[in-house]
Enzyme design. Structure first.
Site, short mmCIF file in Angstrom:
data_model
loop_
_atom_site.label_atom_id
_atom_site.label_comp_id
_atom_site.label_asym_id
_atom_site.label_seq_id
_atom_site.Cartn_x
_atom_site.Cartn_y
_atom_site.Cartn_z
N GLU A 98 0.84 -1.20 0.00
CA GLU A 98 0.00 0.00 0.00
C GLU A 98 0.87 1.25 0.00
O GLU A 98 1.90 1.30 0.68
CB GLU A 98 -0.90 -0.01 1.25
CG GLU A 98 -1.91 1.11 1.33
CD GLU A 98 -2.84 0.95 2.52
OE1 GLU A 98 -3.30 1.98 3.04
OE2 GLU A 98 -3.11 -0.21 2.94
N ASP A 100 0.27 5.36 0.61
CA ASP A 100 -0.75 6.27 1.15
C ASP A 100 -0.38 7.74 1.09
O ASP A 100 0.72 8.12 1.51
CB ASP A 100 -1.02 5.97 2.64
CG ASP A 100 -1.58 4.60 2.88
OD1 ASP A 100 -2.20 4.04 1.98
OD2 ASP A 100 -1.40 4.08 4.00
N GLU A 102 -2.28 10.70 3.09
CA GLU A 102 -3.34 10.99 4.05
C GLU A 102 -3.25 12.46 4.42
O GLU A 102 -2.22 12.92 4.93
CB GLU A 102 -3.22 10.11 5.29
CG GLU A 102 -3.47 8.65 5.01
CD GLU A 102 -3.28 7.77 6.24
OE1 GLU A 102 -4.16 6.94 6.51
OE2 GLU A 102 -2.24 7.92 6.93
#
Length: 291
Positions: A98, A100, A102
């Protein structure tokens, strides 16, 4: 689809390469994944809404291995404390990979923070946090993830803010064998998102709205029916068949390296590599890092 094209990417001109390109409006590439009543269309824009009932999210219709994905986002305006808007790539299962972005909301007048993280074989804990050099709630800005066999690069308006380099030769795992979907969502995370959870979401300011446009995927599409090994063979080439396998894509150029050093010198707030309380032993991927 396979086409012959001229591509300007990360400061490099790449001519006459075979590229797998998807560039279209939202409905051609993506679909809402949850809370459909909190997803709205406004012309070319898509809006995700968070209130005290629900957040919302969307995901790509296909999975991809290697390439570049970009979306333009205008983040929640005003008091966004407690909210998180995420843009990320992820594979499936407990041993997933993953990447990310954010975006951590804040109280009115305080800057947004951007947290990036990387999971490899289900293990994350590779957080970096930065401030931005603009207010991301006032206008749309482009957020991109570039992924190939050599590096993962996070970019903001084509400026690299983070690079994770392939160091498999030193025994460090690198994500290169799992096809990933592309996702975004907005949700309430006031137990940790703003000032470590000290500032909670003020629901009197709801709904909190994140706006999107400029959806673009330029990568290798992986059919669900194809196994992992065949996808890896299909999506990489030692003959430079794809633009992401070209030698110029193996590392940042000099200008981009300077950009990255500037970002990390002026805007870095937290780096797991230097957090000795969490990691008394420096993580292997952090050793001998140039920035």
């Amino acid at each position: 689809m396979a086409i012959s094209c001229k591509i300007m990417l990360l400061g490099f001109c790449v001519f006459g390469l075979v590229s797998l390109v998807s560039s279209a409006n939202f409905s051609e590439l993506f679909e809402p994944s949850w809370a459909l009543d909190h997803v709205a269309y406004d012309g070319e824009q898509l809006k995700l809404k968070l209130d005290n009932y629900s957040g919302a999210g969307f995901g790509s219709k296909s999975k991809y291995m290697f390439g570049k994905t970009t979306v333009q986002i205008k983040l929640v305006e005003g008091d966004s404390a407690g909210t998180v808007t995420a843009f990320y790539m992820s594979s499936d299962g407990p041993n997933h990979n993953e990447f990310d972005f954010e975006f951590l909301g804040n109280t009115t007048g305080e800057p947004y923070l951007v947290q990036t993280n990387i999971y490899i074989n289900g293990v994350g804990n590779r957080e970096q946090r930065l401030s931005l050099w603009f207010d991301p709630s006032k206008d749309f800005h482009a957020y991109s993830i570039l992924w190939n066999q050599h590096q993962v690069v996070f970019l903001v308006d084509e400026t690299p803010i983070r690079v994770y380099t392939n160091k498999e030769k030193k025994g460090v795992p690198f994500p290169k064998d799992q096809a990933m979907g592309i996702y975004s969502s907005i949700w309430n995370a006031d137990d940790w998102a703003t000032q470590g959870g000290r500032v909670k979401t003020d629901w009197s300011h709801a709904p909190f709205v994140a706006s999107y446009k400029g959806f673009d995927i330029n990568g290798c599409e992986c059919p669900v029916s194809t196994n992992v090994v065949d996808n890896a063979k299909k999506c990489s080439s030692t003959q430079g068949k794809y633009w992401w396998d070209q030698p110029v894509m193996a590392e940042l150029n000099l200008h981009q390296s300077h950009q990255l050093m500037w970002v990390q010198a002026k805007h870095m707030i937290y780096d797991y590599c230097t957090d000795t309380s969490r990691f008394p032993v420096t993580p292997a991927e952090c050793e001998h890092r140039r920035w």
